[in-house]
Motif scaffolding. Structure first.
Motif, PDB file in Angstrom:
ATOM      1  N   UNK A   8       0.779  -1.229   0.000  1.00  0.00           N
ATOM      2  CA  UNK A   8       0.000   0.000   0.000  1.00  0.00           C
ATOM      3  C   UNK A   8       0.810   1.277   0.000  1.00  0.00           C
ATOM      4  N   UNK A   9       2.124   1.161   0.085  1.00  0.00           N
ATOM      5  CA  UNK A   9       2.939   2.357   0.045  1.00  0.00           C
ATOM      6  C   UNK A   9       2.977   2.965  -1.348  1.00  0.00           C
ATOM      7  N   UNK A  10       3.577   4.130  -1.455  1.00  0.00           N
ATOM      8  CA  UNK A  10       3.687   4.779  -2.751  1.00  0.00           C
ATOM      9  C   UNK A  10       4.035   6.240  -2.613  1.00  0.00           C
ATOM     10  N   UNK A  11       3.878   6.952  -3.718  1.00  0.00           N
ATOM     11  CA  UNK A  11       4.150   8.386  -3.775  1.00  0.00           C
ATOM     12  C   UNK A  11       2.831   9.139  -3.748  1.00  0.00           C
ATOM     13  N   UNK A  12       2.737  10.115  -2.854  1.00  0.00           N
ATOM     14  CA  UNK A  12       1.505  10.891  -2.724  1.00  0.00           C
ATOM     15  C   UNK A  12       1.876  12.341  -2.432  1.00  0.00           C
ATOM     16  N   UNK A  13       1.022  13.240  -2.850  1.00  0.00           N
ATOM     17  CA  UNK A  13       1.245  14.650  -2.554  1.00  0.00           C
ATOM     18  C   UNK A  13       0.851  14.975  -1.123  1.00  0.00           C
ATOM     19  N   UNK A  14       1.448  16.004  -0.596  1.00  0.00           N
ATOM     20  CA  UNK A  14       1.087  16.454   0.750  1.00  0.00           C
ATOM     21  C   UNK A  14      -0.419  16.709   0.818  1.00  0.00           C
ATOM     22  N   UNK A  15      -1.010  16.251   1.916  1.00  0.00           N
ATOM     23  CA  UNK A  15      -2.451  16.356   2.091  1.00  0.00           C
ATOM     24  C   UNK A  15      -3.217  15.142   1.621  1.00  0.00           C
ATOM     25  N   UNK A  16      -2.538  14.257   0.937  1.00  0.00           N
ATOM     26  CA  UNK A  16      -3.185  13.055   0.422  1.00  0.00           C
ATOM     27  C   UNK A  16      -3.264  11.952   1.453  1.00  0.00           C
ATOM     28  N   UNK A  17      -3.754  10.793   0.998  1.00  0.00           N
ATOM     29  CA  UNK A  17      -3.975   9.655   1.886  1.00  0.00           C
ATOM     30  C   UNK A  17      -3.402   8.383   1.282  1.00  0.00           C
ATOM     31  N   UNK A  18      -3.040   7.482   2.157  1.00  0.00           N
ATOM     32  CA  UNK A  18      -2.641   6.127   1.781  1.00  0.00           C
ATOM     33  C   UNK A  18      -3.155   5.175   2.843  1.00  0.00           C
ATOM     34  N   UNK A  19      -3.399   3.949   2.440  1.00  0.00           N
ATOM     35  CA  UNK A  19      -3.785   2.903   3.370  1.00  0.00           C
ATOM     36  C   UNK A  19      -2.793   1.762   3.254  1.00  0.00           C
ATOM     37  N   UNK A  20      -2.055   1.537   4.309  1.00  0.00           N
ATOM     38  CA  UNK A  20      -1.112   0.437   4.346  1.00  0.00           C
ATOM     39  C   UNK A  20      -1.791  -0.814   4.902  1.00  0.00           C
ATOM     40  N   UNK A  21      -1.406  -1.951   4.360  1.00  0.00           N
ATOM     41  CA  UNK A  21      -1.915  -3.232   4.843  1.00  0.00           C
ATOM     42  C   UNK A  21      -0.745  -4.090   5.288  1.00  0.00           C
ATOM     43  N   UNK A  22      -0.998  -4.919   6.262  1.00  0.00           N
ATOM     44  CA  UNK A  22       0.006  -5.870   6.754  1.00  0.00           C
ATOM     45  C   UNK A  22      -0.688  -7.218   6.866  1.00  0.00           C
ATOM     46  N   UNK A  23      -0.384  -8.094   5.933  1.00  0.00           N
ATOM     47  CA  UNK A  23      -1.013  -9.411   5.898  1.00  0.00           C
ATOM     48  C   UNK A  23      -0.083 -10.437   6.518  1.00  0.00           C
ATOM     49  N   UNK A  24      -0.650 -11.308   7.321  1.00  0.00           N
ATOM     50  CA  UNK A  24       0.143 -12.302   8.037  1.00  0.00           C
ATOM     51  C   UNK A  24      -0.144 -13.696   7.528  1.00  0.00           C
ATOM     52  N   UNK A  25       0.889 -14.518   7.562  1.00  0.00           N
ATOM     53  CA  UNK A  25       0.740 -15.937   7.283  1.00  0.00           C
ATOM     54  C   UNK A  25       1.576 -16.704   8.292  1.00  0.00           C
ATOM     55  N   UNK A  26       1.247 -17.983   8.455  1.00  0.00           N
ATOM     56  CA  UNK A  26       2.000 -18.816   9.381  1.00  0.00           C
ATOM     57  C   UNK A  26       1.524 -18.756  10.810  1.00  0.00           C
ATOM     58  N   UNK A  27       0.474 -17.993  11.053  1.00  0.00           N
ATOM     59  CA  UNK A  27      -0.060 -17.905  12.405  1.00  0.00           C
ATOM     60  C   UNK A  27      -1.070 -16.796  12.517  1.00  0.00           C
ATOM     61  N   UNK A  28      -1.950 -16.859  13.479  1.00  0.00           N
ATOM     62  CA  UNK A  28      -2.989 -15.824  13.613  1.00  0.00           C
ATOM     63  C   UNK A  28      -2.441 -14.537  14.215  1.00  0.00           C
ATOM     64  N   UNK A  77      -6.774 -11.722   8.893  1.00  0.00           N
ATOM     65  CA  UNK A  77      -5.405 -11.802   9.407  1.00  0.00           C
ATOM     66  C   UNK A  77      -4.563 -10.622   8.927  1.00  0.00           C
ATOM     67  N   UNK A  78      -5.162  -9.438   8.991  1.00  0.00           N
ATOM     68  CA  UNK A  78      -4.535  -8.250   8.419  1.00  0.00           C
ATOM     69  C   UNK A  78      -4.680  -7.065   9.362  1.00  0.00           C
ATOM     70  N   UNK A  79      -3.648  -6.252   9.400  1.00  0.00           N
ATOM     71  CA  UNK A  79      -3.667  -4.996  10.141  1.00  0.00           C
ATOM     72  C   UNK A  79      -3.482  -3.862   9.140  1.00  0.00           C
ATOM     73  N   UNK A  80      -4.151  -2.749   9.396  1.00  0.00           N
ATOM     74  CA  UNK A  80      -4.128  -1.625   8.480  1.00  0.00           C
ATOM     75  C   UNK A  80      -3.607  -0.364   9.172  1.00  0.00           C
ATOM     76  N   UNK A  81      -3.087   0.525   8.358  1.00  0.00           N
ATOM     77  CA  UNK A  81      -2.742   1.863   8.832  1.00  0.00           C
ATOM     78  C   UNK A  81      -3.290   2.855   7.813  1.00  0.00           C
TER      79      UNK A  81
END
Length: 127
Positions: A8-28, A77-81
């Protein structure tokens, strides 16, 4: 062994938004406290946000309060920012981390308190 993969990372202009995801495997993730950290070039890794697994309570570093929101979806099994009103000083590599062991009700802010780490995703905010 838990594997964490950020996206979910990337290049964005000031004032913009991004949503990062963190997906897990191998355990809850449902029984783990989770955190987001970031590291800018030449700086130490710093705490951004955390969420515990018992109550879903959250904590943030002062510089992102009111702009960033951490959340979790245990069914995926995902955390977001969610990052809003981004500023150039938010530019960094963002890492998610999972804590094992006791303290599921706590908010953990030190990198040494986490067991598993993702590889990171770059967030660049242009002015």
């Amino acid at each position: 062994q838990v594997q964490l993969v950020e996206s979910g990372g990337g290049l964005v202009q000031a004032g913009g938004s991004l949503r990062l995801s963190c997906a897990a495997s191998g355990g809850p993730l449902s029984n783990k406290a989770m955190g987001w950290f970031r590291q800018a070039p030449g700086k130490e890794r710093e705490f951004v946000a955390a969420i515990n697994w018992i109550w879903g309570s959250t904590g943030y570093t002062d510089s992102v309060k009111g702009r960033f929101t951490i959340s979790r979806d245990n069914t995926k099994n995902t955390v977001y920012l969610q990052m809003n009103s981004l500023k150039p000083e938010d530019t960094a590599v963002y890492y998610c981390a999972a804590r094992t062991g006791p303290g599921g009700a706590g908010i953990w802010t030190m990198p040494s308190e986490y067991t598993y780490w993702g590889q990171g995703t770059q967030v660049t905010v242009s002015s």
